[in-house]
Scaffold this motif. Structure first.
Motif, short mmCIF file in Angstrom:
data_model
loop_
_atom_site.label_atom_id
_atom_site.label_comp_id
_atom_site.label_asym_id
_atom_site.label_seq_id
_atom_site.Cartn_x
_atom_site.Cartn_y
_atom_site.Cartn_z
N LYS A 177 -15.76 67.20 77.85
CA LYS A 177 -16.62 66.65 76.80
C LYS A 177 -17.37 65.39 77.27
N ARG A 178 -18.48 65.13 76.57
CA ARG A 178 -19.22 63.88 76.77
C ARG A 178 -18.64 62.88 75.77
N VAL A 179 -17.92 61.91 76.28
CA VAL A 179 -17.16 60.99 75.44
C VAL A 179 -17.73 59.58 75.55
N ALA A 180 -17.83 58.92 74.41
CA ALA A 180 -18.25 57.52 74.38
C ALA A 180 -17.11 56.68 73.80
N VAL A 181 -16.77 55.61 74.48
CA VAL A 181 -15.75 54.67 74.01
C VAL A 181 -16.43 53.36 73.69
N ILE A 182 -16.28 52.91 72.45
CA ILE A 182 -16.85 51.63 72.05
C ILE A 182 -15.74 50.59 72.04
N GLY A 183 -15.84 49.63 72.94
CA GLY A 183 -14.82 48.59 73.04
C GLY A 183 -14.11 48.63 74.38
N THR A 184 -13.76 47.46 74.88
CA THR A 184 -13.08 47.38 76.18
C THR A 184 -11.89 46.43 76.10
N GLY A 185 -11.17 46.49 74.98
CA GLY A 185 -10.02 45.62 74.79
C GLY A 185 -8.72 46.23 75.28
N ALA A 186 -7.61 45.76 74.69
CA ALA A 186 -6.28 46.11 75.17
C ALA A 186 -5.99 47.60 75.13
N SER A 187 -6.45 48.31 74.09
CA SER A 187 -6.18 49.74 74.02
C SER A 187 -7.08 50.52 74.98
N ALA A 188 -8.34 50.14 75.07
CA ALA A 188 -9.27 50.86 75.93
C ALA A 188 -8.84 50.82 77.39
N ILE A 189 -8.37 49.67 77.86
CA ILE A 189 -8.02 49.60 79.27
C ILE A 189 -6.77 50.44 79.58
N GLN A 190 -6.06 50.86 78.53
CA GLN A 190 -4.92 51.74 78.75
C GLN A 190 -5.30 53.21 78.67
N PHE A 191 -6.11 53.59 77.68
CA PHE A 191 -6.39 55.03 77.54
C PHE A 191 -7.57 55.53 78.37
N VAL A 192 -8.53 54.67 78.68
CA VAL A 192 -9.68 55.12 79.47
C VAL A 192 -9.23 55.69 80.82
N PRO A 193 -8.36 55.01 81.58
CA PRO A 193 -7.91 55.61 82.84
C PRO A 193 -7.17 56.93 82.66
N GLU A 194 -6.55 57.12 81.49
CA GLU A 194 -5.79 58.35 81.24
C GLU A 194 -6.69 59.55 80.95
N ILE A 195 -7.87 59.31 80.40
CA ILE A 195 -8.75 60.42 80.04
C ILE A 195 -9.93 60.61 80.99
N ALA A 196 -10.14 59.63 81.87
CA ALA A 196 -11.35 59.65 82.72
C ALA A 196 -11.44 60.90 83.58
N ASP A 197 -10.30 61.42 84.04
CA ASP A 197 -10.36 62.59 84.91
C ASP A 197 -10.43 63.91 84.15
N ARG A 198 -10.36 63.84 82.82
CA ARG A 198 -10.41 65.07 82.02
C ARG A 198 -11.77 65.31 81.41
N VAL A 199 -12.45 64.25 81.06
CA VAL A 199 -13.73 64.40 80.35
C VAL A 199 -14.84 64.77 81.33
N GLY A 200 -15.91 65.30 80.77
CA GLY A 200 -17.06 65.62 81.61
C GLY A 200 -17.79 64.35 82.00
N ARG A 201 -18.09 63.53 80.98
CA ARG A 201 -18.73 62.24 81.22
C ARG A 201 -18.13 61.23 80.26
N LEU A 202 -17.97 60.01 80.73
CA LEU A 202 -17.38 58.97 79.91
C LEU A 202 -18.26 57.74 79.93
N ASP A 203 -18.81 57.38 78.78
CA ASP A 203 -19.61 56.16 78.64
C ASP A 203 -18.76 55.11 77.94
N VAL A 204 -18.57 53.98 78.59
CA VAL A 204 -17.76 52.90 78.03
C VAL A 204 -18.69 51.75 77.65
N TYR A 205 -18.74 51.44 76.35
CA TYR A 205 -19.65 50.41 75.85
C TYR A 205 -18.90 49.07 75.75
#
Length: 500
Positions: A177-205
């Motif tokens: 999937k094309r996934v967008a994450v809004i926010g780069t706080g405590a939760s984002a820095i934990q889950f973004v690395p976990e999903i980065a290799d599964r999604v098609g594209r990941l945009d982190v705002y």
């Protein structure tokens, strides 16, 4: 439990809102004190609070396991130095069952209103499971319990999948999937690395970068766990060492903010080592002194941002459309799934809207210029109401469980004092005592690292720092270890104030 009066409404001596660390600790201490007439009001279907709700991929705690646990309920079998969400959730359920608390809990009982009845000296509480009254109300709902959604034009029009990190939808398949994450706080820095290799594209705002230091995590060996189990003194020394190591950080955060420059070098070196791209390196490097915002720990965040299918976007979001996000520079990016990593209502907790004091004023009205309490526990105008993890009890350096246990001990002392008043009486903190205490706090906070110019969730919209305790945790313990009777006023059922 007794008949509360009209309509046979149940009455309890103590009603506790929430069954996370705070609510469970409070209930256990009540039992220890021989107080069995209490009820826990839990809006969810199980205990656990934050550690029940935040089950996103990679969810874990930033405080070491042996410190982020109840001092009287040690666990020798933590698997790692830093506990994961599943382990913490299991720990809280085990504590609940060990102490036989489930019969005291009303699950799926969200508190819709709580009003102090000055004529009878009781709290009238309305929940989704019915009404009740209580002599004492303890708000242990936590400071990070209500997810906050961003106010972005068009967000309601988005036609794809959306959810907040604290309401993760594990049934939704992110693969490709094309996934967008809004926010780069405590939760984002934990889950973004976990999903980065599964999604098609990941945009982190990213609005503002955070200072991030290495996460010194590792598994505990079987030998260590055996030592912790068979020689409790080893475990206690291990916990004490962790405590004092974290406590020392106050030297830079409150006493001399200039010392944080040394700590900042660790974070800068972390960026240099993990981010080879110069453009990305500039984008993730904050322009404020470390500690002004929450310091995060991760070994996986920067490598995740460096992946070819991940983009860190620092342009502001202009609008969200049905299937895309448009940034301030006019760039439109197609999106299948939108994940909000936008944090919580840390300084304007929605529960303040539903709690009304002796004069009918809500907590939200009393706190319109910023939350405040005495010792983060008692609020003038709200008799027999006590907070766990209330205003200015949050920490930027140590374990909140220490603060929780300290507040629980203090509340139980107030209850013992209340027992010696006439029937139906209530205790309310003196207005001048509360004002003087908070003036002292704000004076210290104005000189802290948190007041050096950045915007953070530690601050109320007025600019007042309402989330953090400005000092060592043992200083809070010293202030709260004994109740001073002169700090409180006694209110009789006829609403006549008298010196306690």
């Amino acid at each position: 439990m007794a008949d509360g009066g009209a309509g046979g409404i149940p009455h309890h001596d103590v009603a506790i809102i929430g069954s996370g660390f705070g609510g469970l600790c409070m209930a256990i201490q009540l039992q220890r004190d021989g107080r069995d007439d209490f009820v826990l009001l839990e809006r969810g279907a199980d205990v656990g609070g934050t550690w029940r709700d935040n089950h996103y991929p990679g969810a874990a705690c930033d405080v070491p396991s042996h410190l982020y646990s109840l001092s009287f309920e040690a666990n020798a079998d933590w698997s790692r130095k830093f506990p994961t969400q599943p382990e913490l959730y299991a720990y809280l359920r085990d504590v609940t069952d060990k102490h036989g608390l489930r019969p005291h809990i009303r699950f799926n009982a969200r508190v819709d209103s709580a009003r102090f009845d000055a004529t009878r000296g009781v709290w009238q509480v309305q929940t989704t499971q019915g009404a009740l009254t209580a002599r004492v109300l303890v708000a242990a709902n936590g400071g990070l319990a209500e997810p906050k959604l961003p106010d972005i034009p068009g967000v309601e029009r988005f036609a794809g999948k959306t959810f907040h990190s604290s309401q993760w939808d594990h049934d939704y398949d992110l693969k490709g999937k094309r996934v967008a994450v809004i926010g780069t706080g405590a939760s984002a820095i934990q889950f973004v690395p976990e999903i980065a290799d599964r999604v098609g594209r990941l945009d982190v705002y990213q609005r503002t970068p955070n200072w991030i230091i290495p996460r010194p995590d590792r598994p505990y060996s079987d030998t260590e766990k055996t030592l912790f189990r068979k020689l409790p003194i080893v475990r206690r020394l291990h916990r004490a060492l962790i405590y004092w190591e974290h406590e020392a950080r106050v030297m830079g955060m409150v006493i001399n903010p200039a010392l944080m420059k040394l700590f900042q070098k660790v974070a800068e070196r972390h960026i240099r080592r993990q981010v080879p791209d110069a453009v990305l390196r500039r984008a993730v490097t904050p322009d404020y002194t470390i500690g002004c915002k929450r310091i995060l720990i991760s070994n996986a965040w920067y490598p995740a941002l460096s992946r070819p299918n991940v983009a860190l976007i620092t342009d502001g979001i202009r609008e969200i459309r049905e299937h895309s996000i448009v940034t301030a520079d006019g760039t439109e990016r197609e999106v299948d799934c939108l994940i909000f990593a936008t944090g919580f209502y840390a300084t304007e907790n929605p529960i303040a809207e539903v709690i009304s004091g002796r004069d009918g004023q809500t907590l939200a009205q009393a706190w319109q210029d910023g939350e405040e309490a005495y010792l983060g526990t008692a609020v003038h105008g709200f008799p027999n109401l006590f907070f766990i993890v209330g205003p200015n009890t949050g920490l930027g350096h140590n374990s909140m469980v220490f603060m929780i246990e300290t507040q629980v001990h203090y509340i139980c002392q107030v209850l013992a004092h209340l027992d010696h008043q006439i029937e139906g009486a209530a205790l309310e903190v003196d207005a001048d005592v509360q004002a003087d205490y908070n003036a002292e706090l704000q004076g210290k906070l104005s000189k802290s690292i948190w007041a050096t110019g950045c915007q953070s969730w530690y601050k109320h919209r007025s600019g007042k720092i309402t989330a953090l305790w400005p000092g060592f945790t043992f200083q809070f313990w010293l202030r709260a270890r004994q109740v001073r009777a002169r700090d409180y006023r006694t209110l009789t059922p006829t609403h006549t104030p008298e010196t306690a």
